[in-house]
Design an enzyme around this catalytic site. Sequence first.
Site, PDB file in Angstrom:
ATOM      1  CG  MET A   1      -1.842  -1.162   1.303  1.00  0.00           C
ATOM      2  SD  MET A   1      -2.707  -1.307   2.881  1.00  0.00           S
ATOM      3  CE  MET A   1      -3.744   0.138   2.895  1.00  0.00           C
ATOM      4  CG  HIS A   2       0.252   3.389   2.441  1.00  0.00           C
ATOM      5  ND1 HIS A   2      -1.057   3.783   2.606  1.00  0.00           N
ATOM      6  CD2 HIS A   2       0.470   2.426   3.389  1.00  0.00           C
ATOM      7  CE1 HIS A   2      -1.588   3.094   3.620  1.00  0.00           C
ATOM      8  NE2 HIS A   2      -0.692   2.263   4.102  1.00  0.00           N
TER       9      HIS A   2
ATOM     10  CG  ASP B   1      -0.383  -5.313   1.330  1.00  0.00           C
ATOM     11  OD1 ASP B   1      -1.028  -4.485   2.006  1.00  0.00           O
ATOM     12  OD2 ASP B   1       0.857  -5.414   1.384  1.00  0.00           O
TER      13      ASP B   1
HETATM   14  O1  5SP Z   1       1.900   0.117   4.932  1.00  0.00           O
HETATM   15  C1  5SP Z   1       1.287  -0.927   5.070  1.00  0.00           C
HETATM   16  C2  5SP Z   1      -0.113  -0.905   5.537  1.00  0.00           C
HETATM   17  O2  5SP Z   1      -0.569   0.359   5.912  1.00  0.00           O
HETATM   18  C3  5SP Z   1       1.954  -2.227   4.756  1.00  0.00           C
HETATM   19  O3  5SP Z   1       1.256  -3.317   5.254  1.00  0.00           O
HETATM   20  C4  5SP Z   1       2.191  -2.364   3.280  1.00  0.00           C
HETATM   21  O4  5SP Z   1       0.935  -2.540   2.658  1.00  0.00           O
HETATM   22  C5  5SP Z   1       3.210  -3.433   2.933  1.00  0.00           C
HETATM   23  O5  5SP Z   1       2.824  -4.717   3.139  1.00  0.00           O
HETATM   24  P1  5SP Z   1       3.756  -6.040   3.111  1.00  0.00           P
HETATM   25  O6  5SP Z   1       4.736  -5.913   1.999  1.00  0.00           O
HETATM   26  O7  5SP Z   1       4.375  -6.160   4.451  1.00  0.00           O
HETATM   27  O8  5SP Z   1       2.745  -7.135   2.879  1.00  0.00           O
END
Ligand code: 5SP
Length: 502
Positions: free
Chosen positions: A81-82, A239
């Site tokens: 995300m983000h 995700d």
């Molecule tokens: O920043 C967040 C949720 O706000 C993280 O959960 C990212 O979405 C990355 O996820 P992974 O690579 O650890 O699955």
Amino acid sequence: MKYVIGVDLGTSAVKVLLVDQSGAVTAQASAAYPLQQPQPGYSEQNPEDWVSGVKDAIEKLFATSKVAASDIEGLSYSGQMHGLVLLDAAGKVLRPAILWNDTRTTKQSEEIMAKMGDKFLEITRNRPLEGFTLPKILWVKENEPEIFKQAATFVLPKDYVRYRMTGTLNMELSDAAGTVMVDIAKKAWSQEVCDAFDLPMSICPPLVEATDQVGMISADFAKESGLATSTAVFGGGADNACGAIGAGILRPDQAMCSIGTSGVILAYEPDTQADYHGQLHFFNHAVPGRFYSMGVTLAAGYSLSWFKKTFAPEASFNDFVGSASTSTIGAHGLLFAPYIVGERTPYADAKIRGSFIGIDGKQTRADFVRAVLEGIVFSFRDILDIYEANGKNFKQLVSIGGGSKSELWLQIQADIFNKEVVRLESEQGPGMGAAMIAAVGLGWFADFSGCAEKFIAVKKVYQPNPEHVAEYQQLHQIYQQIYPQTKKMTGALLDFEESHQV
Ligand SMILES: O=C(CO)[C@@H](O)[C@H](O)COP(=O)(O)O
Ligand SMILES: Nc1ncnc2c1ncn2[C@@H]1O[C@H](COP(=O)(O)OP(=O)(O)O)[C@@H](O)[C@H]1O
């Protein structure tokens, strides 16, 4: 037999799952890509690496499964995300993507809060933390004005990959919520937020829902990957939203524990009623019309991977994690706080850094591995405490992500949470969630509950051991003293390090 593909664009790698109509995983493949950390707090990736990683992984999928491309009816995504991907008017990437775990934006986050205060929380339902996308846009605007001038639009990581696979550019809602530029209740870009920071609404791409069909695989991408142009492509989800779907978290009494690069405790929210006052994130779900809340440990799997890379690069992951079983509860007097890239929940603090507390000459490497596994789960316990303080009492947690491959870690979770912990047949919750979005989007199922009944299977349930629970409760109380007692020291060390950067 007909199939769908779930593409999970993670931080360490892209994982692709080929799933048949009965929910069986026919084949899976992955391709890793690098993370650039040019300065403390910086975290970037090259979007082109995601695209080539997806192609490599799909080629591997065909090589192992021998499934005909024309039998793959749909494909969808789960995305880290983000991350900010800035594009010019021709759709060209203007600079490396600034990722979710990049914390260079403390100044911009503070400015957002100073300017909009509670109004920001009311609209976006979140505090403006460093990891979210809006502060990253403001950072580029301030620090790289030449690049910002060329920016026509921006997307998030999986939306960029989908653009490259279909030629259609848009942003999916559950991920868009994590930009903190969306009015969560209205499911629309917030004019008020854009105006407050002098951002033209024209940079915000059209929004789509997770299950919307946004196009088909383009002829170019089909040629390069082996996919067929008859495969329908669906929006996909953030995700964690996908992880929740893939873990079957579709009711308010259930929660998810995810250990990927980050770590997450997540709960399903049927509406916007719950108010955690910004202590937890609150986003639109990939289940249209629904929501979810979550707390995030920035370095969960990342803490373990960092420790392994630094102190045991030669060991296999399984042997390395397994060695912790030769240690004890409390790792012979050693505690670890996983704040190695700063933290989000419960301490929104980009400057805190991690610690080992209680190092003793008798300890071995296995004790350190154990302390890392336990420290990550203590950090999750802090998030569960926020939920419990707000009246939520989950019966069980479904554990997903790379961390759920370890039996020992799953038992540690059950003991520290004092809850049943469920392991699924596939630990790839986000990838399975993405595949389920394609299956529901195609109309194979009327809704996600129907799909979950068919696609999700429990492998094992771990029960808390009352003796271990009591010991971990004592240790957690000591763990909770680490943050307040180390904040000043680790902050001073970070300042020292930053002032000595060449
Ligand atoms: O920043 C967040 C949720 O706000 C993280 O959960 C990212 O979405 C990355 O996820 P992974 O690579 O650890 O699955
Ligand atoms: N055998 C294992 N046992 C426990 N944890 C593991 C194992 N293999 C990998 N991991 C952890 O899983 C994490 C990666 O999980 P994954 O869900 O693939 O992450 P992401 O989606 O962020 O790329 C790694 O950071 C690592 O700490």
